[in-house]
Design a protein around this motif. Structure first.
Motif, PDB file in Angstrom:
ATOM      1  N   LYS A  10     -79.240  34.255  19.551  1.00 16.28           N
ATOM      2  CA  LYS A  10     -79.103  33.285  20.625  1.00 16.28           C
ATOM      3  C   LYS A  10     -77.803  33.536  21.368  1.00 16.28           C
ATOM      4  O   LYS A  10     -76.722  33.590  20.767  1.00 16.28           O
ATOM      5  CB  LYS A  10     -79.102  31.849  20.073  1.00 16.28           C
ATOM      6  CG  LYS A  10     -79.018  30.778  21.166  1.00 16.28           C
ATOM      7  CD  LYS A  10     -80.237  30.810  22.075  1.00 16.28           C
ATOM      8  CE  LYS A  10     -80.152  29.786  23.186  1.00 16.28           C
ATOM      9  NZ  LYS A  10     -81.322  29.857  24.085  1.00 16.28           N
ATOM     10  N   PHE A  12     -75.441  32.353  24.841  1.00 13.34           N
ATOM     11  CA  PHE A  12     -75.177  31.425  25.933  1.00 13.34           C
ATOM     12  C   PHE A  12     -74.394  32.209  26.983  1.00 13.34           C
ATOM     13  O   PHE A  12     -73.182  32.381  26.864  1.00 13.34           O
ATOM     14  CB  PHE A  12     -74.388  30.212  25.459  1.00 13.34           C
ATOM     15  CG  PHE A  12     -75.151  29.337  24.496  1.00 13.34           C
ATOM     16  CD1 PHE A  12     -76.298  28.675  24.903  1.00 13.34           C
ATOM     17  CD2 PHE A  12     -74.726  29.178  23.184  1.00 13.34           C
ATOM     18  CE1 PHE A  12     -77.009  27.865  24.031  1.00 13.34           C
ATOM     19  CE2 PHE A  12     -75.426  28.371  22.300  1.00 13.34           C
ATOM     20  CZ  PHE A  12     -76.575  27.710  22.722  1.00 13.34           C
ATOM     21  N   ALA A  17     -73.969  33.290  20.404  1.00 13.11           N
ATOM     22  CA  ALA A  17     -73.852  32.141  19.505  1.00 13.11           C
ATOM     23  C   ALA A  17     -74.415  32.439  18.128  1.00 13.11           C
ATOM     24  O   ALA A  17     -73.899  31.952  17.118  1.00 13.11           O
ATOM     25  CB  ALA A  17     -74.571  30.932  20.115  1.00 13.11           C
ATOM     26  N   GLY A  40     -71.690  28.817  15.098  1.00 11.65           N
ATOM     27  CA  GLY A  40     -73.137  28.898  15.276  1.00 11.65           C
ATOM     28  C   GLY A  40     -73.937  27.960  14.399  1.00 11.65           C
ATOM     29  O   GLY A  40     -75.168  27.941  14.468  1.00 11.65           O
ATOM     30  N   THR A  42     -74.337  24.571  14.391  1.00 11.22           N
ATOM     31  CA  THR A  42     -75.128  23.575  15.122  1.00 11.22           C
ATOM     32  C   THR A  42     -76.206  24.247  15.963  1.00 11.22           C
ATOM     33  O   THR A  42     -77.319  23.727  16.090  1.00 11.22           O
ATOM     34  CB  THR A  42     -74.215  22.713  16.004  1.00 11.22           C
ATOM     35  OG1 THR A  42     -73.284  22.005  15.168  1.00 11.22           O
ATOM     36  CG2 THR A  42     -75.020  21.700  16.805  1.00 11.22           C
ATOM     37  N   THR A  43     -75.894  25.407  16.527  1.00 12.58           N
ATOM     38  CA  THR A  43     -76.906  26.155  17.281  1.00 12.58           C
ATOM     39  C   THR A  43     -78.089  26.503  16.389  1.00 12.58           C
ATOM     40  O   THR A  43     -79.258  26.335  16.787  1.00 12.58           O
ATOM     41  CB  THR A  43     -76.296  27.449  17.858  1.00 12.58           C
ATOM     42  OG1 THR A  43     -75.248  27.100  18.769  1.00 12.58           O
ATOM     43  CG2 THR A  43     -77.339  28.276  18.580  1.00 12.58           C
ATOM     44  N   ARG A  46     -80.169  23.357  15.726  1.00 19.39           N
ATOM     45  CA  ARG A  46     -80.942  22.967  16.896  1.00 19.39           C
ATOM     46  C   ARG A  46     -82.117  23.915  17.137  1.00 19.39           C
ATOM     47  O   ARG A  46     -83.157  23.487  17.635  1.00 19.39           O
ATOM     48  CB  ARG A  46     -80.033  22.903  18.129  1.00 19.39           C
ATOM     49  CG  ARG A  46     -79.022  21.758  18.063  1.00 19.39           C
ATOM     50  CD  ARG A  46     -78.037  21.792  19.220  1.00 19.39           C
ATOM     51  NE  ARG A  46     -78.682  21.555  20.505  1.00 19.39           N
ATOM     52  CZ  ARG A  46     -78.941  20.362  21.004  1.00 19.39           C
ATOM     53  NH1 ARG A  46     -78.614  19.282  20.315  1.00 19.39           N
ATOM     54  NH2 ARG A  46     -79.522  20.227  22.174  1.00 19.39           N
ATOM     55  N   LEU A  52     -83.611  24.216  20.915  1.00 18.68           N
ATOM     56  CA  LEU A  52     -83.132  25.403  21.631  1.00 18.68           C
ATOM     57  C   LEU A  52     -84.106  26.548  21.390  1.00 18.68           C
ATOM     58  O   LEU A  52     -84.526  26.756  20.249  1.00 18.68           O
ATOM     59  CB  LEU A  52     -81.742  25.820  21.133  1.00 18.68           C
ATOM     60  CG  LEU A  52     -80.527  25.018  21.597  1.00 18.68           C
ATOM     61  CD1 LEU A  52     -79.279  25.547  20.891  1.00 18.68           C
ATOM     62  CD2 LEU A  52     -80.349  25.118  23.106  1.00 18.68           C
ATOM     63  N   GLY A 213     -71.213  33.435  14.751  1.00 21.85           N
ATOM     64  CA  GLY A 213     -72.659  33.611  14.872  1.00 21.85           C
ATOM     65  C   GLY A 213     -73.272  34.528  13.841  1.00 21.85           C
ATOM     66  O   GLY A 213     -74.453  34.876  13.934  1.00 21.85           O
TER      67      GLY A 213
END
Length: 358
Positions: A10, A12, A17, A40, A42-43, A46, A52, A213
């Protein structure tokens, strides 16, 4: 419900991330994602929730590929830091919300919903409070309502994003113990994001440490704390002292002391070794039988569950290096109790760690 994450990516913009994250979470397991801000965690949570999209990689819940599915089709329960309760609904209405908004074909009858609400309020120790509004509850009680609401909807996976971050330390400590007991009872697959390392080590079956990440280490709380794979994990999980040392044949020389340990460093090379405060002994006088590090006391704190000393090394190899020592009170001799800032003291290393890649 087993979760399998395969080579997840992922970005951004130009910021990566998550980079090539792969992980398996067993059915009924509670896993904690920890790491510094921007790591990373919380990413990843999600993306498991479907909030996401993935740039690359796959996510499986059991045998089902959920990579392209939205949150509403993944059957996940979500608990956030700031409760996200409906202020105009009573506690019972908040808990039943996930059941009441189901399509008519899958929505339980009203009496079944009411029974489930009562059941979950009892489980989260809020029975008898269903008639209250969220504003009439404490912060800890509101977070329990959030958990009851997530669990009442019968999710396959429970995802918790800093669930106790908005609470004070005492309430947070009580709730994390309660969460562990609750998880042992319901045996639901869960993933919790937390910035609190102690919280992760206490509640989780396994801990995933992320940095930039990338997963640095996955293991039980004992494994990641006692046997970190690199300096970052060692320093991130708990207090640790970094000490200048010299590599020997079967260990390290730190000042006048020698600590046994295997390593792959060249003989006589300068290295950094790491020792946690509770892995260091302390004496008020030097011992011939156990060579130690000559230090001077900078600070001391005898009150509390342990005694803490901050020392400054005075030996020639690393003069000025700071050393933190934590002792159980049974090891605090009268001589140690009398030590004052400026007094000489002698530290003994019981164990050190070294990492080839800094």
């Amino acid at each position: 419900m087993k979760i399998r994450i395969d080579h997840l990516h992922k970005n951004f913009g130009k910021f990566p991330a998550l980079h090539d994250v792969s992980l398996e979470i067993e059915s009924g397991e509670l896993v904690a994602l920890i790491g510094p801000s921007g790591s990373g965690k919380t990413t990843l949570l999600r993306m498991l929730a479907g909030l996401l999209p993935a740039d690359a990689g796959r996510v499986h819940f059991g045998d089902r590929d959920v990579t392209q599915l939205g949150t509403e089709k993944r059957n996940v329960g979500l608990v956030f830091q700031h409760y996200a309760l409906f202020p105009n609904m009573r506690v019972a209405g908040n808990v039943s919300f996930g059941l009441r908004v189901r399509p008519r074909a899958t929505r339980p009858p009203r009496d079944v919903i009411n029974a489930k609400v009562e059941e979950w309020l009892k489980v989260v120790q809020l029975d008898g409070l269903g008639h209250r509004y969220p504003s009439q509850l404490s912060g800890g009680q509101r977070q329990r309502v959030g958990l009851a609401r997530a669990l009442a909807a019968e999710p396959d996976v429970l995802l918790l994003d800093e669930p106790f971050g908005a609470l004070d330390a005492l309430v947070r400590k009580d709730l994390r113990r309660w969460l562990r007991e609750l998880h042992d009872r319901v045996k639901l697959t869960g993933v919790i994001v937390t910035h609190d390392q102690e919280e992760a080590l206490e509640v989780a079956d396994r801990v995933v440490v992320l940095r930039g990440g990338v997963i640095q280490q996955v293991g039980t709380p004992w494994e990641v704390y006692e046997n970190p794979v690199n300096r970052f994990v060692c320093e991130f999980l708990g207090e640790v002292n970094a000490l200048t040392a010299t590599a020997g044949r079967d260990g390290f020389r730190v000042g006048e002391a020698f600590v046994a340990g295997s390593h792959a460093f060249a003989m006589d090379s300068a290295v950094t070794v790491y020792a946690r405060p509770h892995e260091i002994g302390l004496a008020a006088t030097a011992s011939v039988d156990a060579p130690s590090l000559a230090c001077v006391v900078e600070r001391r704190q005898l009150a509390g569950p342990t005694a803490r000393f901050q020392l400054r090394r005075t030996d020639g190899q690393a003069e000025g290096e700071i050393l933190d020592v934590t002792l159980p009170h049974r090891d605090v001799t009268p001589e140690l109790a009398r030590l004052q800032p400026g007094d000489a003291a002698y530290a003994t290393l019981r164990r050190v760690r070294s990492f080839e890649q800094e």
